[in-house]
Design an enzyme around this catalytic site. Structure first.
Site, short mmCIF file in Angstrom:
data_model
loop_
_atom_site.label_atom_id
_atom_site.label_comp_id
_atom_site.label_asym_id
_atom_site.label_seq_id
_atom_site.Cartn_x
_atom_site.Cartn_y
_atom_site.Cartn_z
N GLU A 1 20.16 32.59 -7.66
CA GLU A 1 18.92 33.26 -7.27
C GLU A 1 18.35 34.10 -8.43
OE1 GLU A 1 19.50 35.39 -3.61
OE2 GLU A 1 19.23 33.58 -2.44
N GLU B 1 21.92 27.73 0.58
CA GLU B 1 22.49 28.80 1.41
C GLU B 1 21.62 29.00 2.64
OE1 GLU B 1 22.59 32.61 -0.50
OE2 GLU B 1 23.44 31.82 -2.35
#
Ligand code: GAL
Length: 642
Positions: free
Chosen positions: A146, A303
């Site tokens: 991320e 995710e």
């Protein structure tokens, strides 16, 4: 992409004694896990002191996976530099807009423009890649984690110098920059590049052009970190694909279009926001975005959560069946991998209250039963892998426009472009119409209908692209406060929206933000915003009490361009969207009652799968086009094969 659906999650064995690992892997097999992401936050264990590497334990992790037939998304651990890094190189820690230098102690403690960070990150990535490039378990490089989740913009001196270098490569001269930023206003004219700073804390509104370019620069800096790692990995392990997990639809600091273009396969993360009334529609938006970012090809959900997260004010656990609905919706919308954060719930650390595939309470739990059932179901659905979703409708979305509109001095605080795009997407969702997201300058030729909910900034190329789409027979619907400024956030003059005045056949002389609702002649209601507009060729389809246009339609080439001068309430918007959907000849995927989501994935050879997700508490009947009615039980998901 795999010929099975990848299923699993982040596995962080370093959080547990080694005795647990065998049990982990046995349980993974029981749950049908065939893929895990490993090494994401392992830097401080893989390189416990600067230049001292310890891969022994990680060899055992990778070997255990290989022995058990589980593949790895092998992460470069560069999202979390160890404490030694911040200690040795404090100048590489990020600085916020107020000049505060942050410390290590959480994660992403680095300045994206720091040369020493890049050097150390590339070194650990090189060690890792060299060691595991031929490992049987390796399936995919999971670069970093991320990017920009916590450190998207750094305001330190190193960043300032890098920003100036970026500006010099984007502007032919300082004069050109002064012109683009409108620095004649408030005496901001620069006479030397060295005077230019990041938009640090300043007495009042920063220069909008400076702010916008800093957002662009900051996004580019992160993308460059990714490509530096990716290029190194490619050199060491040619043929192994690379990705990084985006936060598409949730975080807007990185330009996802630009980022996605650098990836071998797009992956993204998505978490439900409990405060949203219908979080599963937000999920659908994120999934549609991820698919569009990957050019319509299958993508990877890196995710999501099996139940509660730990970072919202109230972290709601998922209801029975919600995990399955969520995961299968991602699958329905084109994901070929369904993964979670994380495999085993942590005992300690900042995320110990985050759900996982294997909860604290162990295997005699709702979560575990749902996780294992889903694993078995995904194995049965393996045939879906590789199929694609097609859409006749696109919603235009652009990060530059979102960033420009984020400048605080706007006509109204109620015009949130992201929420507006999501609201229009939700209207299509409710109408059972599948849509893609598209960049304003992207290829629109395959679509029948293009929606422009909130595109404050559009480049000349983007403006022409939409006009060309309509000219060739497309239908467009443009929302208010779109097409207002050029790529430098300078007003397009001569009547709003300057980019599309001709296309829309409308000219707006003034904005008129609202405190409350405003009634339209049709009985619909506008909110937050209105405009004093004049039809200049367009037909007026709805008006305010004053008789001024609220909804217009203009014939342009072989198509039609609609314009709304107000932000219609949900019902009014649904009606207008239904009208343009019909005008464009777009059909819903199947007949289904409210709250039942229907999406189709198909293979080129005609095999296709109609996913029907019943989000309601009632059984529902879905009628596929030309097919027999199917009852989908309350809360259930049905996959209809054709
Ligand atoms: C993601 C992140 C994971 C974990 C998760 C919690 O943003 O990549 O490492 O923090 O959120 O929801």
């Amino acid at each position: 992409m795999p010929d099975v659906i990848a299923y699993g999650g982040d596995w962080n064995p370093e959080q547990w004694p080694e005795e647990t690992w065998e049990q982990d892997v046995a349980l993974m097999r029981e749950a049908g896990v065939n893929r895990v992401s490993v090494g994401i936050f392992s830097w401080s264990l893989l390189e416990p002191a600067e230049g001292v590497f310890d891969f022994g334990w990680f060899d055992r992790v990778m070997d255990l996976l290989a022995t058990n037939g589980i593949k790895a998304n092998l992460a470069t651990p560069t999202a979390a530099p160890p404490p030694w890094f911040g200690d040795a190189y404090p100048e590489a820690l990020p600085v916020d807009a107020d000049g505060r230098r942050l410390t290590h102690g959480s994660r992403q403690g680095f300045c994206p423009s720091s040369p020493i960070y890049r050097e150390k990150a590339l070194r650990i990535a090189e060690q890792l890649a060299t060691r595991y490039r031929d490992h049987e378990a390796l399936a995919l490089w999971h670069v970093h984690n991320e990017y920009g989740c916590h450190n998207a913009r750094c305001f330190c001196d190193t960043s300032a110098a890098a920003f100036r270098a970026w500006l010099r490569s984007h502007y032919a001269s300082l004069d050109a920059l002064n012109d683009a930023w409108g620095t004649a206003f408030w005496s901001q004219r620069y006479s030397d590049w060295a005077q230019i700073l990041p938009p640090r804390a300043t007495p009042t509104f920063p220069n909008p052009g400076q702010q916008l370019d800093f957002r662009r620069f900051s996004s580019d800096a992160l993308i460059e970190l990714y490509t530096a790692e990716r290029d190194l990995l490619r050199k060491i392990a040619p043929g192994v694909p690379a990705t990084t997990n985006l936060m598409a639809g949730a975080h807007w600091d990185m330009d996802c279009w630009a980022f996605a273009a650098e990836m071998d396969v797009v992956s993204t993360d998505h978490y439900l926001i409990g405060a949203r009334a219908e979080p599963h529609i937000d999920l659908a938006f994120a999934a549609d975005y991820a698919r569009s970012l990957n050019g319509g090809r299958p993508w990877l959900l890196m995710e999501h959560s099996t139940s509660a997260v730990n970072w919202q004010p109230r972290n709601r656990a998922k209801a029975p069946g919600e995990l399955r609905r969520n995961s299968l919706t991602h699958l329905a919308r084109g994901a070929d991998g369904i993964m979670y954060f994380q495999w085993r719930a942590s005992r300690a650390g900042a995320e110990k209250w985050h759900s996982a595939m294997l909860p604290h309470a162990g295997t005699n739990t709702k979560i575990w039963r749902e996780v294992t059932a889903l694993g078995a179901e995904l194995a049965r659905l393996a045939d879906v892998a590789g199929s694609t979703v097609s859409a006749d409708v696109a919603i235009l979305i652009d990060h530059s426009s979102v960033w420009a509109q984020d400048h605080p001095a706007q006509p109204s605080v109620d015009m949130d472009p992201v929420e507006e795009a999501k609201r229009w997407h939700a209207a299509l969702w409710r109408a059972g119409v599948t849509c893609d997201l598209a960049h304003p300058e992207g290829d629109l030729t395959g679509y029948r209908l293009v929606l422009v909910p909130a595109l404050y900034l559009v480049s000349d190329a983007g403006a022409a692209n939409l006009a060309r789409f309509v000219e060739r027979g497309g239908v467009a619907l443009v929302g208010p406060y779109s097409g207002i400024v050029d790529e430098y956030d300078r007003v397009r003059l001569g009547g709003y929206p300057g980019a599309w005045r001709d296309l829309l056949g409308v000219s707006v002389e003034e904005f008129f933000p609202l405190d409350g609702p405003i009634a339209l002649a049709s009985g619909a209601s506008g909110t937050a915003w209105s405009e004093v507009a004049h039809a200049a060729g367009a037909k007026v389809l709805d008006t305010y009490a004053t008789g001024e246009p609220a909804w217009t339609r203009n014939e342009w080439g072989d198509g039609f361009a609609h314009y709304l001068t107000t932000r219609l309430d949900d019902d009014g918007l649904a009606e207008v969207i239904a009208a343009v959907v019909a005008e464009a000849g777009v059909e819903p995927v199947a007949a289904a009652p409210a709250g039942v989501e229907v999406v189709r994935r198909s293979h080129a050879d005609g095999r296709s799968y109609l996913f029907a997700v019943n989000h309601t508490g009632e059984d529902a009947v879905v009628i596929p086009p030309g097919g027999d009615p199917v009852t989908v039980a309350a809360g259930d998901v049905h996959v209809i094969y054709a």
